[in-house]
Design a protein around this motif. Structure first.
Motif, PDB file in Angstrom:
ATOM      1  N   ARG A  28      -2.143   0.614  -4.939  1.00  0.00           N
ATOM      2  CA  ARG A  28      -3.080   0.355  -6.039  1.00  0.00           C
ATOM      3  C   ARG A  28      -4.469   0.909  -5.729  1.00  0.00           C
ATOM      4  NH1 ARG A  28      -0.445  -4.702  -6.561  1.00  0.00           N
ATOM      5  NH2 ARG A  28      -2.066  -5.687  -5.333  1.00  0.00           N
ATOM      6  N   ARG A  29      -4.889   0.757  -4.483  1.00  0.00           N
ATOM      7  CA  ARG A  29      -6.202   1.287  -4.090  1.00  0.00           C
ATOM      8  C   ARG A  29      -6.232   2.805  -4.215  1.00  0.00           C
ATOM      9  NH1 ARG A  29      -8.310  -0.696   1.472  1.00  0.00           N
ATOM     10  NH2 ARG A  29     -10.115   0.464   0.764  1.00  0.00           N
ATOM     11  N   LYS A  32      -6.283   3.784  -7.989  1.00  0.00           N
ATOM     12  CA  LYS A  32      -7.625   3.613  -8.562  1.00  0.00           C
ATOM     13  C   LYS A  32      -8.579   4.699  -8.067  1.00  0.00           C
ATOM     14  CE  LYS A  32      -7.353  -1.342  -9.317  1.00  0.00           C
ATOM     15  NZ  LYS A  32      -7.824  -2.662  -8.902  1.00  0.00           N
ATOM     16  N   LYS A  35      -8.040   8.040  -9.872  1.00  0.00           N
ATOM     17  CA  LYS A  35      -8.516   8.087 -11.264  1.00  0.00           C
ATOM     18  C   LYS A  35      -9.841   8.828 -11.381  1.00  0.00           C
ATOM     19  CE  LYS A  35      -6.458   4.003 -13.361  1.00  0.00           C
ATOM     20  NZ  LYS A  35      -6.771   2.723 -14.010  1.00  0.00           N
ATOM     21  N   CYS A  40      -3.520  11.950 -14.047  1.00  0.00           N
ATOM     22  CA  CYS A  40      -2.241  11.423 -13.593  1.00  0.00           C
ATOM     23  C   CYS A  40      -1.102  12.119 -14.353  1.00  0.00           C
ATOM     24  CB  CYS A  40      -2.188   9.914 -13.832  1.00  0.00           C
ATOM     25  SG  CYS A  40      -0.713   9.129 -13.181  1.00  0.00           S
TER      26      CYS A  40
END
Length: 79
Positions: A28-29, A32, A35, A40
């Motif tokens: 998840r890190r 993020k 982004k 993506c």
């Protein structure tokens, strides 16, 4: 005066970044983080147009998040 950027810093190259992160929290890190650097294409595959400076910044940030013994990141320079 000292120049703040070099001519090559503004030239962007296209990269495909793909990763396999073992731990969901680290995944998840990384997601993020990515982004802010690209688009993506799939959950763990990104297309990024990066200057030399942004490329070095991304590599350093990823290095601070992943665990090299458990995770894998591939960054392909497509030019």
């Amino acid at each position: 005066t000292i120049p703040t950027s070099r001519p090559g810093d503004r030239m962007e190259r296209l990269y495909i970044v793909s990763y396999d992160i073992r731990d969901e929290r680290r995944w998840r890190r990384v997601f993020k983080l990515m982004k802010g650097y690209g688009e993506c294409l799939q959950l763990s595959v990104w297309q990024c147009r990066l200057s030399r400076r942004r490329h070095a910044e991304l590599v350093a940030l990823l290095d601070g998040v992943i665990r090299a013994q458990d995770d894998h990141v591939v960054m392909m320079d497509l030019g």
